[in-house]
Design a protein around this motif. Structure first.
Motif, short mmCIF file in Angstrom:
data_model
loop_
_atom_site.label_atom_id
_atom_site.label_comp_id
_atom_site.label_asym_id
_atom_site.label_seq_id
_atom_site.Cartn_x
_atom_site.Cartn_y
_atom_site.Cartn_z
N ALA A 266 0.83 -1.20 0.00
CA ALA A 266 0.00 0.00 0.00
C ALA A 266 0.87 1.25 0.00
O ALA A 266 0.56 2.24 -0.65
N TYR A 267 1.99 1.19 0.72
CA TYR A 267 2.83 2.39 0.86
C TYR A 267 3.61 2.69 -0.42
O TYR A 267 3.66 3.84 -0.85
N ALA A 268 4.20 1.69 -1.00
CA ALA A 268 5.03 1.89 -2.21
C ALA A 268 5.00 0.62 -3.06
O ALA A 268 5.93 -0.18 -3.03
N PRO A 269 3.92 0.46 -3.83
CA PRO A 269 3.72 -0.81 -4.56
C PRO A 269 4.84 -1.18 -5.52
O PRO A 269 5.07 -2.36 -5.77
N GLU A 270 5.55 -0.16 -6.04
CA GLU A 270 6.60 -0.46 -7.02
C GLU A 270 7.98 -0.60 -6.38
O GLU A 270 8.97 -0.83 -7.07
N SER A 271 8.06 -0.45 -5.08
CA SER A 271 9.37 -0.50 -4.41
C SER A 271 9.93 -1.92 -4.43
O SER A 271 9.19 -2.90 -4.56
#
Ligand code: ADP
Ligand code: MG
Length: 254
Positions: free
Chosen positions: A232-237
């Motif tokens: 949720a916070y950074a899906p592409e991280s």
């Protein structure tokens, strides 16, 4: 039905980060998941934005609240997956001291889970960094243990205490307990030291080590402050990618 204790007596190795993101990841695959925060520091609860829970695992262990009434529903906004949490709080420290003097102390959590476990595909327990009565309860209730190991110098140092504890509990209280996985966390492929440590962990634990390695990633450290899981916070991280891949491996093993 899997009951998994996420344990390592060392702090800061990625137990909570793994617990939260594995729980959310399994939920996004449609699995029914319960996460139990078994650490008085309540990092998993805070990570999920739960700061003032009405009822916690501390109340449940003391017998003051019902487990099924202490379940908090967590919405994983990235995927619409829902999972359940039983939160923790500081007073779990006192409960831990009280529990130590109770008869059948190691069996409390296992007995409490009897009534709810049929509702879930996975029950995960985020343990505290100690081999105390709370961790014994987790290891007694569990079908398997996942051990997060930080890819750093002395990573394997001190793990023999956990391994011995697992053996003791296996012999006495929980014959079916096994190490179901070792998760390498906070890995930095740029350093030779990390690569050597990776090799020594695989040499020691063999196939039980997950192929997915969790890299060092700032999003994983930032997500808790936003009260969100990594997806949720950074899906592409890289953090979200690594935990997605780990969750797929977990599902394939099952
Ligand atoms: P434990 O529960 O074993 O004490 P945590 O999961 O709380 O460990 O992790 C310790 C710290 O390291 C936390 O601040 C967390 O946000 C951070 N962290 C965990 N995994 C990673 C990672 N792969 N990359 C960067 N920071 C991480
Ligand atoms: Mg923790």
């Amino acid at each position: 039905m899997h009951i998994i204790a996420i344990a390592n007596n060392k702090g800061g190795v990625g137990k909570t980060t793994s617990s939260v993101n594995i729980a959310a990841g399994l939920a996004s695959h449609g699995k029914k998941v319960l996460l139990i925060d078994l650490d008085p520091q309540a990092n998993a609860s805070q990570h999920l934005g739960v700061t003032q829970p009405e009822s916690t695992i501390s109340d449940v262990l003391k017998g003051e609240k019902q487990l099924s009434r202490s379940i908090i529903s967590i919405e994983n906004s990235s995927t619409d997956g829902l999972f359940d949490l039983i939160a923790s709080e500081r007073s779990l420290n006192q409960t831990c001291r009280w529990l130590d003097t109770e008869p059948g102390r190691e069996l409390k959590l296992k007995n409490l889970l009897k009534n709810v476990k049929s509702r879930y595909d996975y029950i995960l327990m985020d343990c505290m960094p100690a081999l105390n009565v709370l961790t014994h309860n987790a290891l007694t209730a569990a079908s398997e243990v996942y051990i997060p190991v930080q890819a750093q110098y002395l990573a394997l140092h001190g793990l023999s205490a956990l391994t011995e504890e697992i053996e003791t509990i296996k012999e006495s209280l929980n014959k079916k307990l096994r190490v179901g996985g070792v998760i390498i966390t906070q890995y930095d492929a740029r350093t030779i030291l990390n690569r050597d440590i990776l090799k020594s962990i695989v040499d020691t634990y063999g196939d039980v080590v997950f192929k997915t390695v969790i890299r060092q990633n700032i999003a994983l450290a930032e997500a808790p402050t936003a009260g969100k899981d990594a997806y949720a916070y950074a899906p592409e991280s890289n953090g979200a990618k690594d935990y997605r891949s780990l969750v797929e491996e977990i599902l394939n093993r099952a």
